[in-house]
Design a protein around this motif. Structure first.
Motif, PDB file in Angstrom:
ATOM      1  N   LEU A 291      48.511  48.476  33.886  1.00 11.75           N
ATOM      2  CA  LEU A 291      47.542  48.971  32.913  1.00 11.75           C
ATOM      3  C   LEU A 291      46.381  48.432  32.785  1.00 11.75           C
ATOM      4  O   LEU A 291      46.352  47.095  32.200  1.00 11.75           O
ATOM      5  CB  LEU A 291      48.185  49.286  31.698  1.00 11.75           C
ATOM      6  CG  LEU A 291      47.727  50.341  30.637  1.00 11.75           C
ATOM      7  CD1 LEU A 291      47.383  51.752  31.077  1.00 11.75           C
ATOM      8  CD2 LEU A 291      48.380  50.253  29.292  1.00 11.75           C
TER       9      LEU A 291
ATOM     10  N   LEU B   2      43.974  51.988  28.037  1.00 15.64           N
ATOM     11  CA  LEU B   2      44.591  53.502  27.549  1.00 15.64           C
ATOM     12  C   LEU B   2      43.473  54.362  28.355  1.00 15.64           C
ATOM     13  O   LEU B   2      43.812  55.536  28.214  1.00 15.64           O
ATOM     14  CB  LEU B   2      44.926  53.603  26.453  1.00 15.64           C
ATOM     15  CG  LEU B   2      46.105  52.871  25.972  1.00 15.64           C
ATOM     16  CD1 LEU B   2      46.459  52.844  24.234  1.00 15.64           C
ATOM     17  CD2 LEU B   2      47.344  53.510  26.609  1.00 15.64           C
TER      18      LEU B   2
ATOM     19  N   GLY C  67      44.697  54.958  32.112  1.00 16.16           N
ATOM     20  CA  GLY C  67      46.095  55.169  32.505  1.00 16.16           C
ATOM     21  C   GLY C  67      46.620  54.170  33.475  1.00 16.16           C
ATOM     22  O   GLY C  67      46.134  53.019  33.672  1.00 16.16           O
ATOM     23  N   TYR C  68      47.953  54.331  33.821  1.00 15.41           N
ATOM     24  CA  TYR C  68      48.738  53.441  34.539  1.00 15.41           C
ATOM     25  C   TYR C  68      47.860  53.605  35.993  1.00 15.41           C
ATOM     26  O   TYR C  68      47.624  54.822  36.586  1.00 15.41           O
ATOM     27  CB  TYR C  68      49.992  53.956  34.467  1.00 15.41           C
ATOM     28  CG  TYR C  68      50.780  53.554  33.596  1.00 15.41           C
ATOM     29  CD1 TYR C  68      51.970  54.129  33.307  1.00 15.41           C
ATOM     30  CD2 TYR C  68      50.865  52.365  32.569  1.00 15.41           C
ATOM     31  CE1 TYR C  68      52.910  53.980  32.242  1.00 15.41           C
ATOM     32  CE2 TYR C  68      51.516  52.137  31.652  1.00 15.41           C
ATOM     33  CZ  TYR C  68      52.658  52.827  31.398  1.00 15.41           C
ATOM     34  OH  TYR C  68      53.642  52.342  30.398  1.00 15.41           O
TER      35      TYR C  68
END
Lengths: 112, 114
Positions: free
Chosen positions: A94, A97, A100-101
Motif C-alpha cells: 500500500l 489510501l 489502494g492496494y
C-alpha cells in the motif's frame, strides 16, 4: 516496471510440512499485507506489516508466520498447524489510501 | 465493525448489455475509503477506483461508472456496453482511516457472453 512478485505460482505441500511463500516488491511501499482467498469467501487478512521489523496479526493468523527484515520482502510461512491451508494467497502493498492496494499475482497452495 | 456485502454472486450478460454490480457497506467510522477491484482469471487483483467518505461525487471513466450514496451505504459499479474482456470477479472493499485492513466483499463473478 515496479510491482509485486510472488513465487512460486503453484505450490504443493505434504501434510505436516511447513512451506514459505515469497513476496517481493520494488515499489518502495512501507506497508505490506497477506490475504487468503477461498472460493465464495472473498479475501481475509492473515498478517500485515506497516514498517520493517514490525508486523501485526490479521483475522486468520493462526497457523501462519511472517517476517519483515527488509522493506522489499514479506515472506509468509504456512506451518503444519494450519488445518486447512489449501487456498489462493495474495500479497499486497500500500502506497497510501488514495491509491489502494497493489497486488501480486498470487500463489496457489495445495496440500496433497 | 466493518462489513461489505456483495449480494450478487454470479451475473451473466450478453455482450453490449449494461450491467450494475451492487455493493453495500457497514462502518461506524466517519472517515473511510471504498474501492473496487477486478480479478481476471489470471488471479491478480487490479485496482479500479477509490472513493473516500467525503466525496460523494459519482464518476465515469470510459465504460465504467460508480454511484456512491452514503444515505444508503452503497457504492455500485456499472459497466456500459459490456465486453467479453470484462469477464472477471469484481470485489468491493472498505478501509478504515488507518489502512491497516481492507474488508472485502465476497465478490461478484461477471460473465459476458459473446
Amino acid at each position: 516496471d515496479g510491482g509485486i512478485t510472488q513465487s512460486p505460482k503453484y505450490l504443493f505441500r505434504k501434510e505436516g510440512q511447513n512451506v514459505t511463500l515469497s513476496c517481493e516488491q520494488n515499489l518502495n511501499h512501507d506497508a505490506m499485507y497477506w490475504y487468503r482467498q477461498d472460493p465464495g469467501q472473498g479475501l481475509r487478512l492473515i498478517y500485515y506489516s506497516q514498517i520493517v521489523n514490525d508486523f501485526q496479526k490479521g483475522d486468520i493468523a493462526e497457523g501462519y508466520s511472517v517476517s519483515r527484515e527488509k522493506k522489499e520482502s514479506f515472506p509468509l510461512t504456512v506451518t503444519s498447524a494450519q488445518k486447512n491451508p489449501t487456498a489462493f494467497y495474495l500479497c499486497a502493498s500500500l502506497r497510501g489510501l488514495n491509491y489502494g492496494y497493489t497486488f501480486g499475482s498470487g500463489t496457489r497452495l495445495t496440500v496433497v | 465493525a466493518q462489513k461489505v456485502t456483495q449480494a450478487q454472486t454470479e451475473i451473466s450478460v450478453v455482450e453490449k448489455e449494461d450491467v450494475t454490480l451492487d455493493c453495500v457497506y457497514e462502518t461506524r467510522d466517519t472517515t473511510y475509503y471504498l474501492f473496487w477491484y477486478k480479478q481476471p482469471p489470471s488471479g491478480e487483483l487490479v485496482f479500479l477506483i477509490r472513493r473516500n467518505s467525503f466525496d460523494e461525487q459519482n464518476e465515469i471513466s470510459g465504460r465504467y461508472s460508480w454511484n456512491f450514496q452514503k444515505s444508503t451505504s452503497s457504492f455500485n459499479f456499472t459497466i456500459t456496453a459490456s465486453q467479453v474482456v470484462d469477464s472477471a470477479v469484481y470485489f468491493c472493499a472498505l478501509s478504515e482511516r488507518t489502512g491497516n485492513q481492507f474488508y472485502f466483499g465476497t465478490g461478484t463473478s461477471l460473465t459476458v457472453i459473446p
